[in-house]
Design an enzyme around this catalytic site. Structure first.
Site, PDB file in Angstrom:
ATOM      1  N   THR A  67      -7.754  19.282  65.769  1.00  0.00           N
ATOM      2  CA  THR A  67      -7.608  19.385  64.326  1.00  0.00           C
ATOM      3  C   THR A  67      -6.159  19.733  64.028  1.00  0.00           C
ATOM      4  OG1 THR A  67      -8.558  20.352  62.333  1.00  0.00           O
ATOM      5  CG2 THR A  67      -8.416  21.804  64.245  1.00  0.00           C
ATOM      6  N   LYS A  71      -3.543  16.260  65.807  1.00  0.00           N
ATOM      7  CA  LYS A  71      -4.235  14.963  65.893  1.00  0.00           C
ATOM      8  C   LYS A  71      -3.319  13.815  66.314  1.00  0.00           C
ATOM      9  CE  LYS A  71      -8.080  15.585  62.671  1.00  0.00           C
ATOM     10  NZ  LYS A  71      -8.805  14.986  61.534  1.00  0.00           N
ATOM     11  N   ASN A  92      -9.086  12.512  67.037  1.00  0.00           N
ATOM     12  CA  ASN A  92      -9.768  13.779  66.722  1.00  0.00           C
ATOM     13  C   ASN A  92     -10.737  14.190  67.827  1.00  0.00           C
ATOM     14  OD1 ASN A  92     -11.956  12.049  66.293  1.00  0.00           O
ATOM     15  ND2 ASN A  92     -12.722  13.244  64.568  1.00  0.00           N
ATOM     16  N   ASP A 107     -13.895  10.122  63.028  1.00  0.00           N
ATOM     17  CA  ASP A 107     -14.041  10.396  61.585  1.00  0.00           C
ATOM     18  C   ASP A 107     -14.567   9.168  60.832  1.00  0.00           C
ATOM     19  OD1 ASP A 107     -13.269  13.050  61.547  1.00  0.00           O
ATOM     20  OD2 ASP A 107     -11.149  12.604  61.215  1.00  0.00           O
ATOM     21  N   GLY A 132      -6.552   7.413  48.321  1.00  0.00           N
ATOM     22  CA  GLY A 132      -5.859   8.201  49.330  1.00  0.00           C
ATOM     23  C   GLY A 132      -5.387   7.344  50.485  1.00  0.00           C
ATOM     24  N   GLY A 134      -4.085   9.224  53.503  1.00  0.00           N
ATOM     25  CA  GLY A 134      -3.827  10.179  54.581  1.00  0.00           C
ATOM     26  C   GLY A 134      -4.698   9.867  55.790  1.00  0.00           C
ATOM     27  N   GLY A 135      -4.861  10.859  56.662  1.00  0.00           N
ATOM     28  CA  GLY A 135      -5.596  10.649  57.903  1.00  0.00           C
ATOM     29  C   GLY A 135      -7.046  10.231  57.689  1.00  0.00           C
TER      30      GLY A 135
HETATM   31  P1  NDP Z   1      -3.774  14.175  54.442  1.00  0.00           P
HETATM   32  O1  NDP Z   1      -2.885  15.321  54.110  1.00  0.00           O
HETATM   33  O2  NDP Z   1      -3.496  13.330  55.626  1.00  0.00           O
HETATM   34  O3  NDP Z   1      -3.830  13.182  53.149  1.00  0.00           O
HETATM   35  C1  NDP Z   1      -4.073  13.695  51.862  1.00  0.00           C
HETATM   36  C2  NDP Z   1      -4.257  12.543  50.878  1.00  0.00           C
HETATM   37  O4  NDP Z   1      -4.646  13.095  49.611  1.00  0.00           O
HETATM   38  C3  NDP Z   1      -2.987  11.734  50.626  1.00  0.00           C
HETATM   39  O5  NDP Z   1      -3.332  10.392  50.352  1.00  0.00           O
HETATM   40  C4  NDP Z   1      -2.450  12.403  49.347  1.00  0.00           C
HETATM   41  O6  NDP Z   1      -1.639  11.551  48.568  1.00  0.00           O
HETATM   42  C5  NDP Z   1      -3.736  12.670  48.603  1.00  0.00           C
HETATM   43  N1  NDP Z   1      -3.622  13.705  47.593  1.00  0.00           N
HETATM   44  C6  NDP Z   1      -3.611  15.057  47.796  1.00  0.00           C
HETATM   45  N2  NDP Z   1      -3.535  15.703  46.612  1.00  0.00           N
HETATM   46  C7  NDP Z   1      -3.506  14.735  45.651  1.00  0.00           C
HETATM   47  C8  NDP Z   1      -3.432  14.762  44.236  1.00  0.00           C
HETATM   48  N3  NDP Z   1      -3.379  15.914  43.549  1.00  0.00           N
HETATM   49  N4  NDP Z   1      -3.427  13.576  43.561  1.00  0.00           N
HETATM   50  C9  NDP Z   1      -3.504  12.410  44.227  1.00  0.00           C
HETATM   51  N5  NDP Z   1      -3.548  12.310  45.571  1.00  0.00           N
HETATM   52  C10 NDP Z   1      -3.566  13.465  46.268  1.00  0.00           C
HETATM   53  O7  NDP Z   1      -5.237  14.795  54.509  1.00  0.00           O
HETATM   54  P2  NDP Z   1      -6.515  14.217  55.296  1.00  0.00           P
HETATM   55  O8  NDP Z   1      -6.600  12.754  55.052  1.00  0.00           O
HETATM   56  O9  NDP Z   1      -6.506  14.708  56.680  1.00  0.00           O
HETATM   57  O10 NDP Z   1      -7.705  14.966  54.543  1.00  0.00           O
HETATM   58  C11 NDP Z   1      -8.103  14.589  53.241  1.00  0.00           C
HETATM   59  C12 NDP Z   1      -9.456  15.235  52.947  1.00  0.00           C
HETATM   60  O11 NDP Z   1     -10.411  14.707  53.866  1.00  0.00           O
HETATM   61  C13 NDP Z   1      -9.486  16.756  53.130  1.00  0.00           C
HETATM   62  O12 NDP Z   1     -10.201  17.294  52.041  1.00  0.00           O
HETATM   63  C14 NDP Z   1     -10.274  16.950  54.411  1.00  0.00           C
HETATM   64  O13 NDP Z   1     -11.003  18.160  54.405  1.00  0.00           O
HETATM   65  C15 NDP Z   1     -11.217  15.763  54.355  1.00  0.00           C
HETATM   66  N6  NDP Z   1     -11.762  15.369  55.647  1.00  0.00           N
HETATM   67  C16 NDP Z   1     -13.128  15.312  55.771  1.00  0.00           C
HETATM   68  C17 NDP Z   1     -13.705  14.940  56.962  1.00  0.00           C
HETATM   69  C18 NDP Z   1     -15.203  14.917  57.062  1.00  0.00           C
HETATM   70  O14 NDP Z   1     -15.717  14.819  58.176  1.00  0.00           O
HETATM   71  N7  NDP Z   1     -15.930  14.969  55.958  1.00  0.00           N
HETATM   72  C19 NDP Z   1     -12.897  14.562  58.125  1.00  0.00           C
HETATM   73  C20 NDP Z   1     -11.464  14.601  57.889  1.00  0.00           C
HETATM   74  C21 NDP Z   1     -10.942  15.005  56.683  1.00  0.00           C
HETATM   75  P3  NDP Z   1      -0.026  11.440  48.822  1.00  0.00           P
HETATM   76  O15 NDP Z   1       0.154  10.501  49.983  1.00  0.00           O
HETATM   77  O16 NDP Z   1       0.465  10.895  47.540  1.00  0.00           O
HETATM   78  O17 NDP Z   1       0.447  12.843  49.111  1.00  0.00           O
END
Ligand code: NDP
Length: 282
Positions: A67, A71, A92, A107, A132, A134-135
């Protein structure tokens, strides 16, 4: 029969790990399956990851989860990376094949199992919108594309990140992928089958967080899913339910990514109901 007091070891490396609930769910699964296995939450700072991976090999650990913040960094310490994990760009879960450590990403696979088993939706041919880049978004998008989604539209606030994700998906999957910068309120198109909220909006303590989306054009069958699992009922899911749309919460993804890890490590079918209950109680 002679006694065997030696447990098999798995665990998670990260920082912080104190509140990570995965071990509760895995240990419940080991107990239910009659396996003498232990899952350890191991705090490892970034500069000690290489040492920790030597420890994983030295202890003969059967597998590990990674985590934040490991990762991506863990990839250089493995013998092989599964093709989907390479596209996602993160690992992961590590499984062992003899002396070799193999990097996987469960994931997106966990998300897919939830879509199929809990929501009863077949992702093949689906038109998907992912909020989104992100990861979590990359993992979900990659597995949806490999499962035959017809079209994926990625919506992200930061253009460079969204464009990078789309370029990787186009280079590695046959799915039609588009990107749109998220400005103001995004109107989910009427031909969408699955909406995936994959940002951290709504994650505790931001429980009032609501992604700026307009669901008024959504078709009645559109599945609204959220990767955020704390709280399980995000404001987006509540809003979707109020519109009569089917929903899938982030707990489903969390349980199934763990179930897939359990199966990779032990070779046995995961006791999913036990894992779900243990996680809900945690
Ligand atoms: P990252 O930090 O890699 O990515 C975050 C993403 O959220 C980016 O696309 C970011 O956009 C966007 N973002 C954050 N805040 C805002 C906002 N206010 N407005 C618009 N876009 C926003 O995080 P992860 O991908 O690792 O995690 C994302 C979520 O997924 C978390 O809540 C995590 O807990 C959850 N998760 C759940 C899992 C499960 O098994 N259910 C497994 C893995 C993660 P930008 O690029 O513009 O910053």
């Amino acid at each position: 029969m002679s006694a065997n007091y030696q447990a098999e070891l798995v665990g998670v490396l990260g920082r912080p790990v104190a509140e990570n609930p995965t071990g509760v769910m895995q240990e419940a699964a080991f107990a239910a399956a009659g396996l003498n296995w232990r899952y350890l939450n191991i705090e490892v700072p970034p500069e000690r990851l290489a040492d920790a991976m030597i420890g994983v090999r030295a202890f003969g650990m059967r597998g590990i989860n990674l985590t934040i913040p490991h990762k991506v960094a863990v990839m250089q310490h493995l013998d092989e990376i599964a093709p989907d994990a390479r596209v996602i760009g993160a690992v992961n879960t590590v499984r062992r094949d003899g002396e070799r450590l193999i990097g996987e990403n469960t994931d997106g696979k966990g998300f897919l199992r939830g879509v199929r088993q809990d929501a009863g939706v077949d992702p093949a041919g689906a038109r998907v919108v992912i909020l989104g880049a992100g990861g979590a978004a990359r993992a979900v998008a990659t597995e949806l594309a490999l499962a035959g989604a017809a079209q994926i539209t990625v919506i992200n606030r930061t253009a460079a990140r969204g464009e990078g994700m789309v370029a990787d998906l186009r280079a590695n999957t046959p799915t039609a992928v588009r990107f749109e910068v998220w400005r103001g309120v995004y109107r989910v198109p009427a031909d969408t089958d699955i909406l995936v909220q994959a940002t951290s909006i709504g994650l505790y303590p931001d429980v009032e967080g609501m992604p700026p989306v307009d669901l008024s054009a959504a078709p009645a069958h559109m599945l609204v899913s959220d990767v955020v699992f704390n709280p399980p009922e995000t404001r987006l899911l509540a809003a979707a339910r109020a519109c009569g749309l089917p929903t899938l919460d982030g707990l489903s993804m969390l349980v199934y990514q763990g179930a897939i890890g359990f199966e990779m490590w032990t070779g046995e079918k995961a006791p999913e109901a036990v894992m779900k209950r243990a996680l809900a109680e945690a």
